[in-house]
Structure formats: C-alpha cells, structure tokens
Design an enzyme around this catalytic site. Sequence first.
Site, PDB file in Angstrom:
ATOM      1  N   CYS A 125      -3.594 -12.109 -16.751  1.00 36.55           N
ATOM      2  CA  CYS A 125      -3.670 -11.370 -15.442  1.00 36.55           C
ATOM      3  C   CYS A 125      -2.620 -11.523 -14.714  1.00 36.55           C
ATOM      4  O   CYS A 125      -2.453 -10.884 -13.209  1.00 36.55           O
ATOM      5  CB  CYS A 125      -4.855 -11.992 -14.724  1.00 36.55           C
ATOM      6  SG  CYS A 125      -4.652 -13.524 -13.892  1.00 36.55           S
ATOM      7  N   ARG A 177     -12.034 -14.691  -9.258  1.00 30.05           N
ATOM      8  CA  ARG A 177     -11.370 -15.942  -9.042  1.00 30.05           C
ATOM      9  C   ARG A 177     -11.819 -16.925  -7.804  1.00 30.05           C
ATOM     10  O   ARG A 177     -11.817 -16.051  -6.674  1.00 30.05           O
ATOM     11  CB  ARG A 177      -9.794 -15.590  -9.074  1.00 30.05           C
ATOM     12  CG  ARG A 177      -8.993 -17.187  -8.985  1.00 30.05           C
ATOM     13  CD  ARG A 177      -7.518 -16.839  -8.941  1.00 30.05           C
ATOM     14  NE  ARG A 177      -6.803 -16.038  -7.844  1.00 30.05           N
ATOM     15  CZ  ARG A 177      -5.919 -15.698  -7.554  1.00 30.05           C
ATOM     16  NH1 ARG A 177      -4.642 -15.785  -8.568  1.00 30.05           N
ATOM     17  NH2 ARG A 177      -5.627 -14.988  -6.389  1.00 30.05           N
ATOM     18  N   GLU A 193      -2.087 -21.397 -15.688  1.00 31.05           N
ATOM     19  CA  GLU A 193      -0.670 -21.086 -15.114  1.00 31.05           C
ATOM     20  C   GLU A 193       0.028 -22.421 -14.810  1.00 31.05           C
ATOM     21  O   GLU A 193       1.064 -22.458 -14.192  1.00 31.05           O
ATOM     22  CB  GLU A 193      -1.193 -20.622 -13.915  1.00 31.05           C
ATOM     23  CG  GLU A 193      -2.274 -21.216 -13.176  1.00 31.05           C
ATOM     24  CD  GLU A 193      -2.742 -20.341 -11.955  1.00 31.05           C
ATOM     25  OE1 GLU A 193      -1.919 -19.601 -11.336  1.00 31.05           O
ATOM     26  OE2 GLU A 193      -3.850 -20.621 -11.352  1.00 31.05           O
ATOM     27  N   HIS A 217       0.958  -1.112  -0.008  1.00 30.50           N
ATOM     28  CA  HIS A 217      -0.064  -0.094  -0.028  1.00 30.50           C
ATOM     29  C   HIS A 217       1.060   1.365   0.053  1.00 30.50           C
ATOM     30  O   HIS A 217       0.275   2.536  -0.440  1.00 30.50           O
ATOM     31  CB  HIS A 217      -0.840  -0.172   1.131  1.00 30.50           C
ATOM     32  CG  HIS A 217      -2.372  -0.642   0.914  1.00 30.50           C
ATOM     33  ND1 HIS A 217      -3.166  -1.324   1.798  1.00 30.50           N
ATOM     34  CD2 HIS A 217      -2.797  -0.905  -0.271  1.00 30.50           C
ATOM     35  CE1 HIS A 217      -4.220  -1.836   1.427  1.00 30.50           C
ATOM     36  NE2 HIS A 217      -4.034  -1.685  -0.104  1.00 30.50           N
ATOM     37  N   ASN A 259       2.728 -15.564 -13.713  1.00 26.29           N
ATOM     38  CA  ASN A 259       3.730 -15.543 -12.694  1.00 26.29           C
ATOM     39  C   ASN A 259       4.030 -17.215 -12.400  1.00 26.29           C
ATOM     40  O   ASN A 259       5.084 -17.539 -12.182  1.00 26.29           O
ATOM     41  CB  ASN A 259       3.019 -14.991 -11.426  1.00 26.29           C
ATOM     42  CG  ASN A 259       2.649 -13.396 -11.459  1.00 26.29           C
ATOM     43  OD1 ASN A 259       3.018 -12.936 -12.539  1.00 26.29           O
ATOM     44  ND2 ASN A 259       2.118 -12.921 -10.476  1.00 26.29           N
ATOM     45  N   ASP A 260       3.038 -17.890 -11.940  1.00 25.41           N
ATOM     46  CA  ASP A 260       3.040 -19.303 -12.004  1.00 25.41           C
ATOM     47  C   ASP A 260       3.362 -20.148 -13.131  1.00 25.41           C
ATOM     48  O   ASP A 260       4.317 -21.059 -13.287  1.00 25.41           O
ATOM     49  CB  ASP A 260       1.748 -20.037 -11.472  1.00 25.41           C
ATOM     50  CG  ASP A 260       1.772 -19.664  -9.778  1.00 25.41           C
ATOM     51  OD1 ASP A 260       2.661 -19.600  -9.393  1.00 25.41           O
ATOM     52  OD2 ASP A 260       0.651 -19.746  -9.149  1.00 25.41           O
ATOM     53  N   ARG A 303      10.247 -18.483  -7.778  1.00 28.05           N
ATOM     54  CA  ARG A 303      10.163 -16.892  -7.920  1.00 28.05           C
ATOM     55  C   ARG A 303      10.615 -16.062  -6.448  1.00 28.05           C
ATOM     56  O   ARG A 303      10.884 -14.903  -6.632  1.00 28.05           O
ATOM     57  CB  ARG A 303       9.171 -16.426  -8.795  1.00 28.05           C
ATOM     58  CG  ARG A 303       7.594 -16.355  -8.079  1.00 28.05           C
ATOM     59  CD  ARG A 303       6.682 -16.061  -8.976  1.00 28.05           C
ATOM     60  NE  ARG A 303       5.299 -16.199  -8.397  1.00 28.05           N
ATOM     61  CZ  ARG A 303       4.550 -15.360  -8.005  1.00 28.05           C
ATOM     62  NH1 ARG A 303       5.048 -14.268  -7.937  1.00 28.05           N
ATOM     63  NH2 ARG A 303       3.389 -15.780  -7.710  1.00 28.05           N
ATOM     64  N   ARG A 358      -9.435 -11.342  -6.592  1.00 30.82           N
ATOM     65  CA  ARG A 358      -8.670 -11.908  -5.596  1.00 30.82           C
ATOM     66  C   ARG A 358      -9.826 -12.264  -4.473  1.00 30.82           C
ATOM     67  O   ARG A 358     -10.253 -11.287  -3.936  1.00 30.82           O
ATOM     68  CB  ARG A 358      -7.372 -11.595  -5.061  1.00 30.82           C
ATOM     69  CG  ARG A 358      -6.423 -11.517  -6.159  1.00 30.82           C
ATOM     70  CD  ARG A 358      -5.086 -10.992  -5.451  1.00 30.82           C
ATOM     71  NE  ARG A 358      -4.060 -10.956  -6.369  1.00 30.82           N
ATOM     72  CZ  ARG A 358      -3.591  -9.979  -6.991  1.00 30.82           C
ATOM     73  NH1 ARG A 358      -4.241  -8.765  -6.905  1.00 30.82           N
ATOM     74  NH2 ARG A 358      -2.659  -9.924  -7.810  1.00 30.82           N
TER      75      ARG A 358
END
Length: 536
Positions: free
Chosen positions: A498, A328, A427, A185, A450-451, A461, A292
């Site tokens: 995404c 999701r 993914e 944040h 990412n995955d 990662r 999410r």
Amino acid sequence: MNGIGVSSGIAIGRAFWLRPRTARVSGIVLADAATVEAERGKYRAAVSSSIAELEGMMTKASSDEAAILEVQVELLQDPAWEEEVFRRIGEELMPARDAVLLTMEQFAGMFENMDDDYLRARAADVKDMGWRLFQRLAGFPAGRQLPDGEGWIVLAEDLSPSDTMGLDGSRVAGFVTQAGGKTSHAAIVARIRSLPAVVGVGKALASIVDGDDLVMDGETGSVLVNPSASLVAQYRRKQEKHWQRQEQLRLLKDREAVTREGVRVHLQANIATAEDMEQAIDFGAEGVGLLRTELLFLDRDGLPTEEEQFLFYKNVLLRSAGRAVTIRTLDIGGDKPLPYLGLPREENPFLGYRAIRICLDRTDLFLTQIRAILRASVFGSARMMFPMIGSVEELRAAKAIVAEARLSLAAEGVAFAADLPVGVMIEIPSAALTADVLAQEADFFSIGTNDLCQYTLAVDRMNEKIASLYDPFHPAVLRLIRMVIEEGARAGIPVGMCGEMAGDLRATELLVGMGLREFSMVASSIPAVKEIIIRL
C-alpha cells in the site's frame, strides 16, 4: 525547470500568473458583549452562504469533484473549528474575519507539519474553506481573472481545490505550482479533469513572466520556458500519443488485471474518506487496500466516540458495495500531533511514540476504535490492519485487545464479523526480517514501502537535502520486499503493498515477478498499472 508530475499530459501555451491571496489581521478589538454576539452572527451567516455556494457548485460538478467539495462542507460544520473561532471572538475580542484568518492558519499549520502526504495535503482544503469565509466577512475582492483566449498555462504558488475547479478547461491547458504534492486535492481534481499539472517546482518558477511560451509535461514534471519551434513540434507529437493512450486506458476500467499467462492481480485504492470510495470505484478499484483513519481524530478537541467511528466505517463499507476494505488502525504520533492527547514533542518522531506504540499504551482509545471497526464489519467485507508493528510481541498484544473487544461485544449481544481478518503493515525492517514469525500470527501482510524505505536506508524522506538517497529500488529495500512476499506465500497468507511503490509504473513488472498479487495505490494510478499487468 523540474517539479513533480501529478496529472499526465502535455500542455503547450502561454504563462499566466494567478497571484496568491493575502490578508492580514485588522487588529480591531471588540467593544462589548453585544458586538461579540453580532460578530458571531456574521460568522454564522458567512458559514450558511458558503455552504450554499458549495452546494451550488456541487450540482454542476462531477461526482468526484462534488466529493472533494463535500469535504469543505464538512469542515465548515466541524464543531472544533467553530469552537476555536468563537473562542477567539469571545475571549480575545477579535472580529469574525480575524478569528477565521488565525484559526485557518492554526489548523492548516497542524496539517502541514504531518508526515503523511495525504494528510499534509489537507491543509489546502482548510485554507480554501477559511478563505471562502474570510472573503465574505471582509468583503475581500476576487483574484486576477484569466485573460481572453485559450491555451493558458496557469502558474501559482499553490492552488486550492476551488481554484482548480474554477479553471475553465476550454481555456486552460494546464497548471504549474511552486508548492504542492501528488495527494493534494488540486492534483486530484487535475487528474479527474485530465488537466496536465506539475507541482513542487519551487522558487525557480518565479522567473517566468506572464506571456512566456511554455511546454509542460505532467508525467515527467518538466517545464520548458520559451522553447524552440523544433522542441514544440516534438512535444506536440508526444501530446497526440498521450491522448490516444488515455482513450485506451478508459476501456480497461471493468477489465480484470490478468497477465497473458493467466496470473490474477488485484488492484485496490488508498483512501481516507467515504467520498474517496466513489472515486476509487470510478477508476476500477477492486477494493480498498488502505483506509486511513486519522482524519477522524484530527481537527477536534477530543477523541471521536465509538458511535462516530462506527458510522464512518459503516458508511465506507456500504459505499464499497461488497468490495474488500482494509481499515488501518490509528497511525498518529509526534509528526501528527493531537493536542488533546498531550503527546510529547520529540526530536525524531518517526522513531518515537507513535501508531501501535501509542495504541498499546493508551488501550482505552485503541479498544474504542477496534469495537467500532468490529461493529461496522457486518456491513461489508472488512479487514483490520495494525501499523508500525516491529515484533511478534506487539502483534500478540494488539490481537489480545481485539479478543477483548470481541468478548465485550458478544456479551452485549452486538453483532460483528467473527472471522474478520487481522493483519499487519510491514514497514519496519525488524518486521520484514521476522516475517516468517509474524506470518504465523497474522492473517495478511501489507507492505508500507514509504517507511520501510526510509527506515532501511536511514533517510528522512521529508529532508530535501538527502532526498536523492531515498530510493525504493535500492537492493536492500528490494530484498526485504521479496523476503516478505516469499514468507507470506510460504505461510499461505495474502501479501499486498500500500506504499507509493505500488503505484510506481517502473516497479509493476518487478513486483509481479516477485510474486506480489495485491497492489493498493492512489486510485488514479490504477488504469496505467492495470495496462502494464495485462501486457505481461
């Protein structure tokens, strides 16, 4: 020095260290029941005054900053947090200040151990809120004050959202931290305020002393210490160009992302709260490519009810004002532990019992979530997406539970969108390699880079020792991405992305050229990606 650029811009100024806030448990043991009740009263008073302070700050903040502060108000009122604080006061006979300090460490640690960048960054919110309470309970003094003058570059181990909002923009040119990431944040506030920021520099930052001359680049992540006059002049020219570019980007908010050849591209945002929805719209998002849902399940002692979930999804859809929202389903596992589920600790949680694998095993919690999503679907344009799908059998099993939820709601006379699209995140390499089969069963694809990258390259990662091997531009990864896009087009279903690559400016032209037409990213990245697309 080099870190992670999280808010673009050039800052030129002098260093000032904002020292970390530290405290220790007092060790006091409460004497009797009357003292326990008195400490609980002190805690309640501290919560009330903290909420009043936050609400006062919200009246002076922008809508996006107010949304971030609202997260802390919600945390202060969280039943699971209060229950743990009261348990420590009542059972362990701790004063309220100690109970808050230890509960803060416990809850923040839970978030810090998560794989998801967004959720891991929420540890800073917990610490910020906990410290706010602790200061009231312990009479702890405030930190160092910024010296007189302007052009200061604040250095810190890490910055909380409140720390960042408290920086005087007329006197602070930027900030650099040892820790932190793009989704914290503090980073979001920096982007809202157009304050250059670099995080994750590491221990090398400690070599800088107060008053050192600094130049920092919030885009590349570089920090120059006591640079030459010629280097400073070079960066001042770069600074002027950056300011001009930001003015140009602000003009693109309401413009569609269309290439010069007339190819339409849809730009969406990744969010986790209803408040994030407002920020996404401010940056020109056309919808949500990834909502999410994990935050609903964290920081509590039991599963959220169907009604709690329904109200959350409904709120997001109402705030979306008709824009598409892709929800999701639960993506939880050994790396995002839920104590009340009793998930086993695994040596490699990324390859273990997680996401859709848990949901297909614990159909009770999966069915509850799907019912809540279906009920909320009548309040906007919703889509449902399953994470971690590795085979067509898993997709069919998940769809069977959706069908069961539809039948039960219909039997109860509860309204839902009968045509709610159901898609999958691609993914896992096995999903990418069988995209032609999955496309016959799914209404859409969303590529989670990412995955997909870490599974394809066998690279964790989160492991700093091999971080250089994590490369979304590796030909193997790019071939899988292209394959998914082509198979989706052949089957006539939408294909989006995404993962972090969607917001990577180096990838925009390549992905559009491959045929990708839906991008979902951190909201603040949308204007720059849109600019590239418009020029293509």
